[in-house]
Design an enzyme around this catalytic site. Structure first.
Site, PDB file in Angstrom:
ATOM      1  N   HIS A 110     -11.053  25.470  55.163  1.00  0.00           N
ATOM      2  CA  HIS A 110     -10.746  24.053  54.935  1.00  0.00           C
ATOM      3  C   HIS A 110     -11.673  23.183  55.758  1.00  0.00           C
ATOM      4  O   HIS A 110     -12.115  23.569  56.840  1.00  0.00           O
ATOM      5  CB  HIS A 110      -9.277  23.738  55.266  1.00  0.00           C
ATOM      6  CG  HIS A 110      -8.853  24.151  56.638  1.00  0.00           C
ATOM      7  ND1 HIS A 110      -8.492  25.448  56.944  1.00  0.00           N
ATOM      8  CD2 HIS A 110      -8.741  23.449  57.787  1.00  0.00           C
ATOM      9  CE1 HIS A 110      -8.173  25.516  58.212  1.00  0.00           C
ATOM     10  NE2 HIS A 110      -8.320  24.321  58.764  1.00  0.00           N
ATOM     11  N   HIS A 112     -11.872  19.429  57.521  1.00  0.00           N
ATOM     12  CA  HIS A 112     -11.137  18.247  57.956  1.00  0.00           C
ATOM     13  C   HIS A 112     -12.032  17.018  57.754  1.00  0.00           C
ATOM     14  O   HIS A 112     -13.211  17.039  58.130  1.00  0.00           O
ATOM     15  CB  HIS A 112     -10.837  18.314  59.457  1.00  0.00           C
ATOM     16  CG  HIS A 112      -9.992  19.467  59.906  1.00  0.00           C
ATOM     17  ND1 HIS A 112      -8.684  19.311  60.314  1.00  0.00           N
ATOM     18  CD2 HIS A 112     -10.271  20.788  60.053  1.00  0.00           C
ATOM     19  CE1 HIS A 112      -8.187  20.477  60.690  1.00  0.00           C
ATOM     20  NE2 HIS A 112      -9.136  21.398  60.552  1.00  0.00           N
TER      21      HIS A 112
HETATM   22  P1  AMP Z   1      -7.299  24.376  61.741  1.00  0.00           P
HETATM   23  O1  AMP Z   1      -6.920  24.246  63.181  1.00  0.00           O
HETATM   24  O2  AMP Z   1      -8.720  24.001  61.459  1.00  0.00           O
HETATM   25  O3  AMP Z   1      -6.902  25.712  61.155  1.00  0.00           O
HETATM   26  O4  AMP Z   1      -6.446  23.258  61.002  1.00  0.00           O
HETATM   27  C1  AMP Z   1      -5.259  23.484  60.308  1.00  0.00           C
HETATM   28  C2  AMP Z   1      -4.656  22.146  60.046  1.00  0.00           C
HETATM   29  O5  AMP Z   1      -3.683  22.289  59.028  1.00  0.00           O
HETATM   30  C3  AMP Z   1      -3.941  21.509  61.246  1.00  0.00           C
HETATM   31  O6  AMP Z   1      -4.555  20.269  61.561  1.00  0.00           O
HETATM   32  C4  AMP Z   1      -2.501  21.354  60.755  1.00  0.00           C
HETATM   33  O7  AMP Z   1      -1.908  20.151  61.206  1.00  0.00           O
HETATM   34  C5  AMP Z   1      -2.662  21.368  59.258  1.00  0.00           C
HETATM   35  N1  AMP Z   1      -1.504  21.825  58.495  1.00  0.00           N
HETATM   36  C6  AMP Z   1      -0.759  22.922  58.713  1.00  0.00           C
HETATM   37  N2  AMP Z   1       0.215  23.034  57.762  1.00  0.00           N
HETATM   38  C7  AMP Z   1       0.035  21.973  56.929  1.00  0.00           C
HETATM   39  C8  AMP Z   1       0.720  21.521  55.752  1.00  0.00           C
HETATM   40  N3  AMP Z   1       1.766  22.178  55.252  1.00  0.00           N
HETATM   41  N4  AMP Z   1       0.277  20.375  55.162  1.00  0.00           N
HETATM   42  C9  AMP Z   1      -0.776  19.704  55.662  1.00  0.00           C
HETATM   43  N5  AMP Z   1      -1.459  20.086  56.754  1.00  0.00           N
HETATM   44  C10 AMP Z   1      -1.062  21.204  57.390  1.00  0.00           C
END
Ligand code: AMP
Ligand code: ZN
Length: 143
Positions: A110, A112
């Site tokens: 993903h 951001h």
């Molecule tokens: P990373 O640390 O790059 O793996 O980022 C994962 C991101 O996913 C974090 O910023 C979380 O807040 C976000 N996240 C986790 N679960 C969900 C969800 N169900 N909907 C939207 N964002 C999410």
């Protein structure tokens, strides 16, 4: 009614972002096409913090095909332009974490998009989102 167990079972690849892509669990979606989905991060660093994912599962940058990465990055650009035009937003960061050591918590690749304001001195820290505010914001940002 879906039980918690049922929802967990429905998680393809045992992956929450696959479950979001499948519509098995809800998200604050702002953009979708055949390959890609973009939705608000529920623990945003800043207002409008958005995640852009390929619908097909891969774990990180290195196991995602060049073709898919090209498609996802093109959508990152499109969604970022829309966020910048719609919100008070002076700039944005693109963040893409690979591996636990790098802070990756969800093992589905993903990107951001983190909107920035002049002088915001933002710390890249998740803050628990207000669900009503996220719903209103996703309605405002939907493309
Ligand atoms: P990373 O640390 O790059 O793996 O980022 C994962 C991101 O996913 C974090 O910023 C979380 O807040 C976000 N996240 C986790 N679960 C969900 C969800 N169900 N909907 C939207 N964002 C999410
Ligand atoms: Zn996945």
């Amino acid at each position: 009614m879906r039980t918690r167990y049922g929802i967990i079972q429905a998680m393809k690849n045992n992956c929450i972002f696959c479950a979001i892509a499948e519509g098995e669990i809800p998200s604050f979606k702002i953009y979708e096409d055949d390959l890609v989905l973009a939705y608000l991060d529920i623990n945003p660093f800043s207002e409008g913090h958005t995640l852009v994912i390929p619908k097909v599962h891969s774990e990180g940058l290195l196991d995602t095909s060049d073709e898919m990465l090209a498609a996802v990055v093109a959508r990152v650009k499109k969604v970022a332009a829309h966020i910048k035009a719609t919100l008070p937003c002076d700039g944005f960061n693109i963040l893409q974490n690979n591996g636990e050591a790098a802070g990756q918590t969800v093992r589905h690749v993903h990107f951001h998009i983190i909107p920035r304001r002049n002088g915001d001195a933002l710390a890249f820290e998740n803050r628990k989102g207000d669900m009503d505010a996220l719903k209103a914001l996703s309605d405002r940002l939907r493309m």
